[in-house]
Enzyme design. Structure first.
Site, short mmCIF file in Angstrom:
data_model
loop_
_atom_site.label_atom_id
_atom_site.label_comp_id
_atom_site.label_asym_id
_atom_site.label_seq_id
_atom_site.Cartn_x
_atom_site.Cartn_y
_atom_site.Cartn_z
N GLU A 91 0.81 -1.21 0.00
CA GLU A 91 0.00 0.00 0.00
C GLU A 91 0.84 1.26 0.00
O GLU A 91 1.99 1.27 0.43
CB GLU A 91 -0.89 0.03 1.25
CG GLU A 91 -1.97 -1.00 1.19
CD GLU A 91 -2.99 -0.87 2.30
OE1 GLU A 91 -3.08 0.20 2.93
OE2 GLU A 91 -3.70 -1.85 2.53
N CYS A 111 7.00 -7.30 6.97
CA CYS A 111 8.12 -6.76 7.74
C CYS A 111 8.53 -7.81 8.77
O CYS A 111 7.71 -8.57 9.26
CB CYS A 111 7.67 -5.48 8.45
SG CYS A 111 8.98 -4.69 9.40
N CYS A 115 7.38 -5.32 15.64
CA CYS A 115 6.88 -4.36 16.64
C CYS A 115 5.46 -4.76 17.06
O CYS A 115 4.61 -5.04 16.23
CB CYS A 115 6.89 -2.94 16.08
SG CYS A 115 8.53 -2.36 15.63
N CYS A 118 2.28 -2.86 15.61
CA CYS A 118 2.21 -2.60 14.17
C CYS A 118 1.59 -3.76 13.42
O CYS A 118 1.97 -4.92 13.61
CB CYS A 118 3.62 -2.33 13.63
SG CYS A 118 3.62 -1.96 11.88
N LEU A 214 11.36 5.54 18.05
CA LEU A 214 11.94 5.30 19.37
C LEU A 214 10.92 4.64 20.29
O LEU A 214 11.13 3.56 20.81
CB LEU A 214 12.47 6.61 19.95
CG LEU A 214 13.42 6.48 21.13
CD1 LEU A 214 14.66 5.69 20.76
CD2 LEU A 214 13.83 7.86 21.66
N HIS A 215 9.80 5.29 20.48
CA HIS A 215 8.65 4.75 21.20
C HIS A 215 8.88 4.43 22.68
O HIS A 215 7.94 4.04 23.37
CB HIS A 215 8.07 3.50 20.51
CG HIS A 215 7.66 3.72 19.08
ND1 HIS A 215 6.94 4.82 18.66
CD2 HIS A 215 7.87 2.98 17.97
CE1 HIS A 215 6.73 4.74 17.36
NE2 HIS A 215 7.28 3.64 16.91
N1 SAH Z 1 9.88 0.27 9.73
C1 SAH Z 1 9.96 1.68 9.79
C2 SAH Z 1 8.93 2.42 8.97
C3 SAH Z 1 7.52 1.93 8.92
S1 SAH Z 1 6.43 2.25 10.25
C4 SAH Z 1 9.96 2.15 11.22
O1 SAH Z 1 9.87 1.33 12.12
O2 SAH Z 1 10.10 3.33 11.45
C5 SAH Z 1 6.13 3.98 10.29
C6 SAH Z 1 5.84 4.47 11.70
O3 SAH Z 1 4.55 4.05 12.18
C7 SAH Z 1 6.84 3.95 12.71
O4 SAH Z 1 7.22 4.98 13.58
C8 SAH Z 1 6.02 2.91 13.45
O5 SAH Z 1 6.57 2.62 14.70
C9 SAH Z 1 4.67 3.58 13.49
N2 SAH Z 1 3.55 2.69 13.80
C10 SAH Z 1 3.38 1.39 13.50
N3 SAH Z 1 2.22 0.93 13.98
C11 SAH Z 1 1.63 1.97 14.61
C12 SAH Z 1 0.40 2.11 15.30
N4 SAH Z 1 -0.45 1.11 15.46
N5 SAH Z 1 0.12 3.33 15.80
C13 SAH Z 1 0.97 4.37 15.65
N6 SAH Z 1 2.12 4.29 15.00
C14 SAH Z 1 2.46 3.09 14.51
#
Ligand code: SAH
Length: 342
Positions: A91, A111, A115, A118, A214-215
């Site tokens: 997408e 991926c 995470c 995600c 970072l989160h």
């Molecule tokens: N793999 C890369 C890019 C893709 S994700 C990365 O980890 O940065 C893009 C962003 O969306 C990342 O910051 C990811 O942590 C965030 N993300 C993924 N799932 C999410 C969710 N459910 N709510 C908010 N942000 C989310």
């Protein structure tokens, strides 16, 4: 195997034309046809018929089809589900901002970073995208919408630094003067923080924006929600970011999805401020998008506000990411999954 010519940079196409006994300017013609979204060699009408035939014999021209297109009624955000040559799908999301159109593209099918919050990672990694397949997302969204895209974010499905060489080649392609000419300053790359790859990227000294997911400011919390943290801990990631900043002069942007009672407490905010203070970094807070399979809850607006204030008081620049396309599941981490299941 035919050559995926759309993944080739101008010099490589020039080499090919030379090998075929064609004048140099043919390379520019082929390149600009491809980069304007041309769908077949037969349509490249200013090329001699014999060259078109040769291209057809030796090369393939990727061209995704639109499996599904959704337009947000709230803000006009458009989400595409593309069907790739091998039947896989990815997408992209096109958003309209004051300064123009931004596309969020995918870099892999699935991926493998795992995470917790995600959706893109639920089925694991299927494969990496080719440079042409990343480029096609931009070209065919532009073509379908009749617009010019000015900004690209590599924040869709996949971990861009886990597909390093193809991503770099893609950047070279969109940056090319004979192509879309999108400047590096109009491109953001988001990574979960693969330390060696961040260092490798720094070597290229590109002027793009590096966003790091970072989160969490401590290993205990981050390892709970991001398995990659067990390989590269918070402080290692932050150190790599400082080196990146030193080398490129580009400030890092940190993404932080606010998850209720997991990473959103005052303690987290204070520690985050402590670690980022004075680095020139910027924190982009994201409201967690609810992913059904994950059982995590977004933070309350009150807590997001408190968190923001603690960061600001601690001397850290912070913004709350705007939510575009929420009615079409166009938000972070929600791409692909629903349609694949339906
Ligand atoms: N793999 C890369 C890019 C893709 S994700 C990365 O980890 O940065 C893009 C962003 O969306 C990342 O910051 C990811 O942590 C965030 N993300 C993924 N799932 C999410 C969710 N459910 N709510 C908010 N942000 C989310």
């Amino acid at each position: 195997m035919k050559l995926d010519i759309k993944s080739c940079v101008p010099d490589e196409i020039a080499g090919l034309m030379k090998q075929w006994g064609q004048p140099r300017f043919r390379a520019d013609q082929v390149f600009s046809w491809m980069h304007s979204g041309c769908e077949s060699f037969g349509d490249m009408t200013n090329l001699p018929a014999a060259l078109r035939r040769k291209l057809e014999e030796e090369c393939c021209l990727t061209c995704p089809s639109i499996l599904r297109k959704q337009v947000s009624e709230k803000d006009g955000t458009v989400k595409y589900l593309w069907k790739l040559g091998d039947g896989n799908s990815v997408e992209s999301v096109v958003m309209k901002y004051r300064y123009g159109y931004t596309i969020c593209i995918s870099t892999q099918v699935g991926c493998r970073m795992g995470c917790m919050f995600c959706a893109s990672t639920l089925g694991g990694l299927v494969r990496c995208l080719e440079p042409s397949e990343m480029l096609d997302q931009v070209l065919f969204a532009q073509k379908d919408m009749g617009i010019r895209i000015s900004n690209i974010v590599l924040m869709g499905i996949g971990e861009p630094l886990d597909n390093f060489d193809s991503v770099l080649r893609f950047l070279q392609l969109v940056n090319s003067p004979q192509g879309l000419q999108i400047g590096m300053r109009h491109i953001s790359l988001s990574t979960c923080g693969l330390v060696e790859k961040v260092d490798k990227l720094a070597e290229y000294n590109l002027q793009l924006t590096l966003s790091v997911s970072l989160h969490a400011p401590d290993d205990e919390t981050r390892s709970r929600i991001m398995p990659v943290n067990r390989r590269y801990g918070v402080d290692e990631v932050l150190a790599a970011c400082s080196r990146y900043f030193e080398k490129t002069g580009r400030r890092i942007s940190y993404e932080y999805a606010m998850i209720r009672d997991v990473n959103d407490t005052d303690r987290h905010a204070k520690l985050l401020a402590e670690k980022l203070k004075g680095t020139g970094a910027h924190v982009n807070l994201i409201r967690l998008n609810h992913v059904e399979e994950r059982g995590l809850t977004p933070s309350t607006p009150q807590q997001i506000e408190r968190f923001t204030r603690i960061l600001q008081d601690g001397g850290v620049a912070v913004t709350l990411r705007r939510r575009l396309g929420s009615d079409i599941d166009a938000s972070c981490g929600q791409l692909r999954r629903k349609t694949e299941n339906n």
